[in-house]
Design an enzyme around this catalytic site. Structure first.
Site, PDB file in Angstrom:
ATOM      1  N   LYS A  67     -53.895  38.959 -36.138  1.00 22.28           N
ATOM      2  CA  LYS A  67     -53.582  38.169 -37.453  1.00 22.28           C
ATOM      3  C   LYS A  67     -54.912  37.647 -38.006  1.00 22.28           C
ATOM      4  O   LYS A  67     -55.660  36.842 -37.169  1.00 22.28           O
ATOM      5  CB  LYS A  67     -52.648  37.175 -37.466  1.00 22.28           C
ATOM      6  CG  LYS A  67     -52.254  36.252 -38.722  1.00 22.28           C
ATOM      7  CD  LYS A  67     -51.591  35.120 -38.444  1.00 22.28           C
ATOM      8  CE  LYS A  67     -51.485  34.393 -39.720  1.00 22.28           C
ATOM      9  NZ  LYS A  67     -50.941  33.062 -39.282  1.00 22.28           N
ATOM     10  N   ALA A 105     -46.381  31.204 -43.306  1.00 22.33           N
ATOM     11  CA  ALA A 105     -46.774  29.860 -43.799  1.00 22.33           C
ATOM     12  C   ALA A 105     -45.480  29.270 -44.993  1.00 22.33           C
ATOM     13  O   ALA A 105     -45.334  29.936 -45.944  1.00 22.33           O
ATOM     14  CB  ALA A 105     -47.826  29.783 -44.293  1.00 22.33           C
ATOM     15  N   ASN A 114     -44.299  28.718 -37.529  1.00 21.65           N
ATOM     16  CA  ASN A 114     -44.685  27.694 -36.458  1.00 21.65           C
ATOM     17  C   ASN A 114     -44.011  26.425 -36.603  1.00 21.65           C
ATOM     18  O   ASN A 114     -43.368  25.988 -35.742  1.00 21.65           O
ATOM     19  CB  ASN A 114     -46.166  27.766 -35.901  1.00 21.65           C
ATOM     20  CG  ASN A 114     -46.563  27.012 -34.699  1.00 21.65           C
ATOM     21  OD1 ASN A 114     -47.830  26.788 -34.435  1.00 21.65           O
ATOM     22  ND2 ASN A 114     -45.707  26.307 -33.950  1.00 21.65           N
ATOM     23  N   THR A 115     -44.688  25.583 -37.731  1.00 26.75           N
ATOM     24  CA  THR A 115     -44.145  24.423 -37.814  1.00 26.75           C
ATOM     25  C   THR A 115     -42.993  24.315 -37.928  1.00 26.75           C
ATOM     26  O   THR A 115     -42.231  23.225 -37.701  1.00 26.75           O
ATOM     27  CB  THR A 115     -45.239  23.709 -38.962  1.00 26.75           C
ATOM     28  OG1 THR A 115     -46.423  23.802 -38.622  1.00 26.75           O
ATOM     29  CG2 THR A 115     -44.773  22.341 -39.041  1.00 26.75           C
TER      30      THR A 115
END
Length: 260
Positions: free
Chosen positions: A102, A189, A211-212
């Protein structure tokens, strides 16, 4: 891996069961990381090389990842120039041997938006060196097309700023990207909750990376379950085809033949 012909995510000629790609940062410990990865159902796991201990003789985030079970996707989070990103991914290939990477070149520390010029420059070099590049980019169809043309294995437009949890801010641009390129489109994102992930797949995106959205939840393990189910539901809804939106009501039961 799934059998050829099944509805898996295909990147650079390889097929994966899950359309969910997950990150490994922000969990409280390696045990929680391992369990979140398992419950997400993900096959591909991304790691920021600049933020982990790479010496395998020392405790590391990498201890939480079973490399026999997961495909590792090294990323260049924290890189602000093409040269830094290229150097980081060359190191990744030396350490892990894979070519799937990535590419993330940040242009601004406050928004974490990508630097398109540096991203394109790095991608050209990496593709020529045999990497299968998944570039993080803004939701710009022109940029997506340029990245495809130089040989990137997929494009990864942002839904919203990294870690913002705002969901897809511009679904129309995402739809145009889907019409513009033939490589997989993976939303990256800004996913905050399960409905955001479902929307991405309903639009026709081939996958979603987060992720978050999982690690930052009040209960990360329960959210990992939710994200797995949302991606599956969104994909099935896309394949099924939603009903057309109408301004007025339309009876769901037939009225013909009713006795007056």
């Amino acid at each position: 891996m799934t059998e050829p012909g099944s509805d898996g995510l295909v990147i650079a000629g390889k097929q994966y069961r899950s359309r969910l790609i997950v990150g490994t940062g922000k969990y409280k410990d390696n045990e929680q990381t391992r369990e979140a990865l398992r419950r997400s159902g993900a096959d591909i796991v991304t790691v920021a090389l600049r933020r982990v201990e790479l010496d395998r003789s020392k405790p590391s985030l990498l201890d939480a990842i079973d490399l026999k079970k997961y495909t590792l996707l090294p990323n260049t989070a924290g890189c602000y120039t093409a040269d830094d990103a290229i150097r980081t991914l060359r190191l990744a290939r030396e350490l892990f041997g894979g070519t799937l990477v990535k590419l993330e070149v940040i242009g601004d520390a406050k928004t974490l938006f990508p630097d398109n010029e540096q991203t394109l420059e790095a991608a050209r070099v990496l593709v020529k060196e045999g990497f299968d590049v998944l570039p993080y980019t803004n939701d710009d169809p022109i940029m997506a097309k340029k990245l495809e043309e130089i040989g990137c294995a997929a494009v990864m437009p942002l839904a919203a700023p990294i870690g913002s949890g705002l969901g897809i801010r511009n679904p129309y641009n995402i739809r145009i990207i889907l019409e513009t390129v033939k490589v997989p489109v993976i939303v990256d994102a800004g996913v905050g909750t399960a409905s955001d992930a479902a929307v991405a797949l309903e639009l026709g995106c081939h996958g979603v990376l987060m992720n978050t959205g999982i690690a930052g939840a009040r209960d990360p393990l329960l959210m990992a379950d939710a994200m797995r189910l949302a991606v599956e539901a969104g994909r099935k809804a896309h394949l099924a085809g939603r009903i057309a939106r109408k301004l007025y009501a339309q009876a769901s039961s037939p009225v013909e033949g009713m006795i007056e």
